[in-house]
Structures are given as C-alpha cells and as structure tokens.
Design an enzyme around this catalytic site. Structure first.
Site, PDB file in Angstrom:
ATOM      1  N   ASP A  17      33.510  35.951  29.189  1.00 30.28           N
ATOM      2  CA  ASP A  17      34.111  37.120  30.002  1.00 30.28           C
ATOM      3  C   ASP A  17      35.204  36.585  30.923  1.00 30.28           C
ATOM      4  O   ASP A  17      35.040  35.422  31.449  1.00 30.28           O
ATOM      5  CB  ASP A  17      33.041  37.695  30.807  1.00 30.28           C
ATOM      6  N   HIS A  53      36.038  42.840  32.093  1.00 27.23           N
ATOM      7  CA  HIS A  53      35.078  42.797  33.125  1.00 27.23           C
ATOM      8  C   HIS A  53      33.545  43.361  32.425  1.00 27.23           C
ATOM      9  O   HIS A  53      32.790  43.838  33.224  1.00 27.23           O
ATOM     10  CB  HIS A  53      35.277  43.600  34.280  1.00 27.23           C
ATOM     11  N   GLU A  97      38.912  36.637  50.595  1.00 28.88           N
ATOM     12  CA  GLU A  97      38.357  37.618  50.211  1.00 28.88           C
ATOM     13  C   GLU A  97      36.731  37.421  50.539  1.00 28.88           C
ATOM     14  O   GLU A  97      36.112  36.601  50.511  1.00 28.88           O
ATOM     15  CB  GLU A  97      38.252  37.752  48.727  1.00 28.88           C
ATOM     16  N   GLU A 135      44.742  36.210  44.007  1.00 24.36           N
ATOM     17  CA  GLU A 135      43.443  35.982  45.096  1.00 24.36           C
ATOM     18  C   GLU A 135      42.714  34.722  44.731  1.00 24.36           C
ATOM     19  O   GLU A 135      41.620  34.730  44.522  1.00 24.36           O
ATOM     20  CB  GLU A 135      42.481  37.146  44.531  1.00 24.36           C
ATOM     21  N   CYS A 180      34.978  45.988  45.636  1.00 25.16           N
ATOM     22  CA  CYS A 180      34.060  45.057  45.225  1.00 25.16           C
ATOM     23  C   CYS A 180      33.422  44.401  46.765  1.00 25.16           C
ATOM     24  O   CYS A 180      32.254  44.112  46.372  1.00 25.16           O
ATOM     25  CB  CYS A 180      34.797  43.951  44.643  1.00 25.16           C
ATOM     26  N   CYS A 231      34.308  39.033  49.197  1.00 28.46           N
ATOM     27  CA  CYS A 231      33.326  38.182  48.186  1.00 28.46           C
ATOM     28  C   CYS A 231      33.372  37.086  47.913  1.00 28.46           C
ATOM     29  O   CYS A 231      32.231  36.496  47.450  1.00 28.46           O
ATOM     30  CB  CYS A 231      33.936  39.030  46.752  1.00 28.46           C
TER      31      CYS A 231
END
Ligand code: FUB
Ligand code: ZN
Length: 667
Positions: free
Chosen positions: A198, A148, A344, A328, A424, A346
């Site tokens: 990433d 990350h 979620e 997730e 988050c 986010c």
C-alpha cells in the site's frame, strides 16, 4: 525459552492529575464531539487552508454516511477522502481505550452500533473500504499508490483489537479477521497474488496486533511480507497505471516521488527518513513490532537506523517531525525550519508508538525520552485545552500576519481548527491520550522498566504491584511503592531522563543510592524476600536554556527553554512587543530564567519569566542602516513570559515563538 514472570501488559490505572484531566476530557468532550461531526449531527468549520489536505468546503466528509451507503442503508455517492472511513476507526479505537478507564454507556452504545454498521457494510469476502464499494468496485487493489485500502482496513483492525480487548466483542474481531483474510488472499509472495504494498503503511502496524490478539501466524507473516516487499520493485505502484487512469481523480495523484512512499529501495536498506513523515513513522512502528515478535534482525536494524536518523537529525525539540508541507515530509538532515514546517500531529502520535515498540526490543532510556517528549509536547499540542479544536500542523513559530499574507506559511494556523477536510489527526490524538496507560512500563522476562513519570497504580501479575505518586510535570518528586508476594527475585528499573543529566537523587527505603544508570536506567534488584520497597527519585526541575546543534541553521543564535520534558514558548498575549524583537540576556542563560506555577492560567500551568532586552530605538530606524555600536547601550531590560508549548493558542490569536533570539555578550 526464558519463562516470563510478569504480564507484558500490566493493568495500569492512571492517577496523574495532568493526564486524568486530558483523559476525562476525551470521554466527556472529545469523543462525543468527534462523533457528532463525523455523523453529521454537528457542523464544523474547516480552516481556510487550501494546502494540507483541507480543500473540501464545508463539512463534506459525511464519514458515517459513507458507511451507511456501503451497507445499503442510504443511497448516494461517497464523499470525502478515499481513507475517510479510517477516521471513524481511530475514533472507535479511542473509545475502546476510554471504556477501560471510564464506563460510559452512551459511547459504548455508539461504538456497538458502529460495529453493527461496519459488519453490514463489509463485503462477504471481508473487504471494506466504502469509496471503492460505493463508487469504484472495479478499482479494488488496482490503485495502491494512493488508494489507502490497506491503510483504511489497517485502522479498523487496530480498532477491533482494542475493542475486543476492552469489551470482549467477538463481532468486532471477526470483522477484522475477515479483512485480514481478504488481504491475505490477495497479497503475498505466492504466485497469483499481488506482490506489492500500500502507498501508505499502516497494515504493517495492524497485522502484528491482530496476530497477538488471535495467535494466527498468517497475520504476522503477512505483515512481514509487506515490510520486506516494500521498495523491492520501486516501480510497482506506478505500474498499476499502465493500464489507464482511474475514473476517480484522487487515485491518480502522481506528483510524488518513490521516496515519498518509502519505495525507492528496500525498506531494510533504507538509512534515512525520507518522504511523507507519517508514512515513515508508521512503517517504522510496524517494522519494530514485527522485528520484536518474529525476531527479525533485518527489520530491527532498519528501524533502529531510521530512529537514529530521525531523532539525531530530523526531529524538533518538541518532538515533531516533518520539515515541509510539500508532501507533509522530511527534507534532509538538520533542516528544521520553525515557521514553514509541518510537524503533523499524526506524526508525533506515530513517533510515540514507534518509541514504545523500540522499547520492547531494547530497553534504552533514549526511546522513553522521546516518548515522553511526544506525550508532553508534540502530540498534545494537537488538541486545545477544551478538547474541541485541533492542530494538524504544529509550528514552532507562528504569526497570524505571516499565515495570512505569506503563501509559504498558509498551512500554519495560529488557532486550532474545529475540524479538517482531511481529519486524520483529531482521532489519532484521542487514541493516544486514551491509551497512555499502555505507554508507562516496558516489561521483559523478569524486569519491570518504569520509564514514565505519570502517576499510576499498576499490577503486573505474580503478586507484584506498583503505586507511583507524583505531580509530574509540575514537580520532579516521584515515588514508587513496590509490593511483592512473588517470592522470587526480580528487577525494577527506573529511567533517569536525559534532561535531568546528573541532577537527581535516588533513594531506596529512605537511603540515597548512587547506582550509575546504564542505557538510561537504574536497575534495582528486588530479592525474593522483599515484600515492599519504597523508591523516590527527585529530578531537578530547574529551567534549562537549550541550544540546537550548530548545523541547524534555523536555530543559530537562538535559545529555547525547557523545564523537565516540557518545552516552553512565548505568546503575544503575554508579551507587549513582537516576539522576535526580544533578545534573551546572558543572565537568562545562566539560571536567571525562573518558573512559577500559575493556577489561574490555562487551567493551571507553569510559566517562565525570562530576562530579556528590547532595542529602544527600534521604531525610528530606516529599513536598512549602518551598525551603530552605541545601540548596545540603548537596550531596555524587560522580561518575557513563557508558557508550555502544548498550551499555546488557547487564548487570543497572536504570535508564538519557541526559539528565541539570543542577545550578544553585552546583553
Ligand atoms: O494519507 C492519510 C493521512 O492523511 C496521512 O497519514 C496524513 O499525513 C494525511 O495526509
Ligand atoms: Zn494527521
């Protein structure tokens, strides 16, 4: 090149009562609270939920402390997740947006001090991820599958751009440039650089924003590189482990497939939303933004394909995405379970951002419909009405007994939590609410698209301003007063939301007009001679009974209720029986469900009264028994009370249900 008449970033002041309440809460409560938790001034209780990334006991995140250690101001080891710094960056971004609508010297001071600290913590070459600096410097960019690092720096870059825009802080922006330059030196197509990405997209979102702020083309090129590189070599992220495992356990995690990371094939060839939901929507947001700025047709087509797949087949009625807590993640088309889902916060925030970028590419009402859906349902359900409790997982069906005793539903909380081990979501919700003024208009060459019904005052430059009044979502009466001293023709477009179907009346200067919508918008030509124009739109806000596509097995024979964009749910506290026992009657489906505003409930909410029946014999039956046709006669007429979904779980703990059981033809 066409000349642009208007500023693409209008100056917008929100006046909507609904949103002002939320936005004041952000300044008065949410941001001070989140700071207190992340700086260890206040302890927060974490949910007892070993799944969904909440395995740290107690408030062990010490988010600010990590940066202090990296800056050499304290001694110790890093604590929390590898991306712990990013929570503070999202907080900083939210502060930046908040300062644009509310001066707050305390928040400003905290933010300025934080930027000083970040500057002290940053390495001379621009790198800054506290876990690696403190404990694993030798692992830098070597464990990209889970590190990350670009995700974390990406969040800082986003925050810095917002802070620079709000305050003019060159220091904040210089740090961001330093990070981007550091990444640019390490990654890229050139020989000797890392040809990889990433594991968690985010830098793809941040770099185009930095490009817009600085005008530096390298940042846009780098974003484009990451997007086109993704999935080119599916084994890239695994390869880094060939040389041995990391001493940091978190970085070795390898249970997930290539799909989880969206690297099983090149991004531009992906057709369905696979894997970790937040990763997908961030990736798509970045792709849409870069496609727009760089005129990249391949990226645009990929973003559009994934949008269609998500919205047509993989999104809940409330806007949430992510059907399983395993990873997730997305699962497959039409798989939308209500009680084991993830949804979620986010991911909803990310969907709102993705929608806005798609609107920049093409002004289709559908994008604005989804944006509205997130704003009034999926995203704000992540925060309690008091601003100090949050949801990470947002189910459409919940029961405290299930969460307690069924391990498959342990991740579903029936009350929002004070914080999370992996936190988050809270600051992500804050940054969306604080920046909602940036989501109301899309401006192209000479057209202003007014696509949200959130009351505001906006100026677009060139002598054009708009005052939108409404009490939306309580009322469907919206008015726009457009003033112009532009002395040139332009267009003003208004969205007709999909939920209104054909049930609306549009008037221009008091005269009804029947211009048909195209792509979800009615476009009004404003001639150069026009100095002011009044437009009103009356949207039908009757309660609508909704059903799901028949491929959605979880919702077969079920019905949900909406009013405007708001989805409603039943809560146990308002209803005497177990919620799944109610059967909604035919009368309710044919307009018998009516709404009423309750000023004393949950700060003032619309409620819906739904005619339903309950089986009177329910309690005397065996576990299994033959169908008895006389049962139909033994139904008791009752009514179910519904509240807006976003407002659930703000009272006593209990069941909640969005999709209600539909009675048969006799009920
Ligand atoms: O991995 C960083 C963030 O933590 C993700 O975006 C969330 O889904 C949570 O897993
Ligand atoms: Zn989250």
């Amino acid at each position: 090149m066409k000349t642009k008449l208007f500023s693409t970033r209008p100056n917008v002041e929100i006046t909507s009562e609904f949103w002002c309440r939320y936005r004041n809460l952000i300044v008065d409560k949410v941001l001070p609270y989140q700071w207190a938790v992340m700086s260890d001034e206040q302890d927060a209780k974490l949910p007892d939920d070993p799944s969904s990334g909440n395995s740290f006991d107690g408030n062990e995140g010490h988010t600010l402390r990590n940066l202090r250690i990296a800056a050499g101001l304290e001694k110790g080891h890093h604590t929390g997740y590898q991306f712990q710094d990013s929570d503070l960056y999202k907080w900083l971004e939210a502060v930046a947006y908040a300062l644009r609508y509310r001066e707050d010297s305390h928040l400003r001071e905290l933010a300025d001090d934080l930027i000083d600290l970040i500057s002290q913590a940053q390495e001379p070459d621009g790198y800054l991820v506290s876990l690696f600096q403190i404990d694993y410097p030798q692992e830098r960019f070597k464990r990209l599958r889970q590190s990350h690092e670009l995700y974390t720096m990406g969040h800082y870059i986003e925050a810095a751009v917002a802070y620079w825009e709000a305050t003019g802080s060159g220091k904040a922006l210089d740090i961001a440039r330093g990070m981007a330059d550091c990444i640019d030196r390490a990654f890229g197509p050139q020989e000797g650089k890392i040809h990889g990405v990433d594991g968690h997209p985010e830098i793809e979102v941040a770099l185009p924003r930095l490009y817009e702020a600085t005008g530096e083309p390298r940042y846009l090129e780098l974003a484009s590189f990451f997007l086109h590189e993704r999935g080119k070599d599916p084994n890239f992220l695994d390869q880094q482990f060939k040389e041995g495992l990391s001493p940091c356990e978190m970085l070795n995690e390898s249970t997930f497939s290539h799909k989880y990371y969206q690297i099983d094939k090149p991004f531009t060839q992906q057709t369905t939303a696979e894997g970790h939901a937040v990763r997908v929507v961030y990736l798509c947001e970045g792709a849409a933004h870069v496609a727009h700025l760089a005129d990249d047709e391949q990226l645009r087509a990929a973003a559009e394909r994934l949008w269609t797949n998500i919205v047509d087949r993989r999104m809940y009625i409330t806007g949430q995405v992510g059907s399983t807590h395993e990873g997730e993640a997305f699962t497959y088309d039409y798989d939308l379970p209500n009680d084991t889902m993830y949804g979620e916060s986010c991911a909803s925030v990310g969907m709102a951002m993705f929608a806005r970028r798609m609107l920049d590419i093409e002004q289709k009402g559908e994008y604005a419909d989804v944006l509205e859906k997130q704003l009034f349902n999926g995203a704000i359900s992540g925060m309690s009405l008091d601003g100090s409790h949050f949801y990470y997982v947002n189910p459409l069906e919940a029961d405290p007994a299930l969460s307690a005793y069924n391990p498959d539903k342990k991740h579903v909380l029936t009350h929002r939590a004070e914080w999370f081990g992996c936190s988050c979501c809270p600051a992500n919700i804050a940054r969306l609410v604080a920046s909602v003024d940036r989501y109301l208009y899309t401006v192209t060459d000479n057209t202003i698209y007014a696509h949200q019904f959130i009351a505001n005052r906006a100026s677009f430059g060139h002598g054009v301003s708009v005052v939108q009044d409404s009490d939306f979502p309580r009322s469907g009466h919206i008015s726009w007063h457009v003033e112009s001293s532009a002395n040139t023709d332009f267009r003003f477009a208004i969205r007709i939301p999909d939920w209104a179907e054909d049930n609306y009346v549009l008037q221009i200067n008091g005269i009804s007009t029947a211009i048909p919508p195209r792509n979800g918008f009615i476009t009004l030509e404003v001639p150069a001679s026009c100095i002011s124009m009044n437009v009103t739109l009356d949207l039908d806000m009757s309660v609508r009974a909704m059903q799901a596509n028949e491929n959605v097995r979880a919702d077969a024979d079920k019905v949900a209720f909406m009013r405007g964009p708001t989805v409603f749910c039943a809560e146990q506290v308002d209803n005497t029986n177990d919620l799944w026992k109610y059967r909604v009657t035919q009368e309710a489906l044919r307009g018998g469900a009516v709404s009423q505003f309750d000023a004393d409930l949950l700060g003032g909410v619309e409620t819906i009264c739904v005619p339903a029946v309950l089986d009177k014999n329910n309690n005397v039956k065996k576990l299994y028994y033959p169908v008895n046709h006389d049962d139909e006669a033994d139904m008791e007429s009752v009514s179910l009370r519904l509240i807006p979904y976003y407002a659930w779980a703000n009272r006593e703990n209990g069941q909640m249900l969005v999709w209600l059981r539909r009675g048969d033809k006799t009920t």
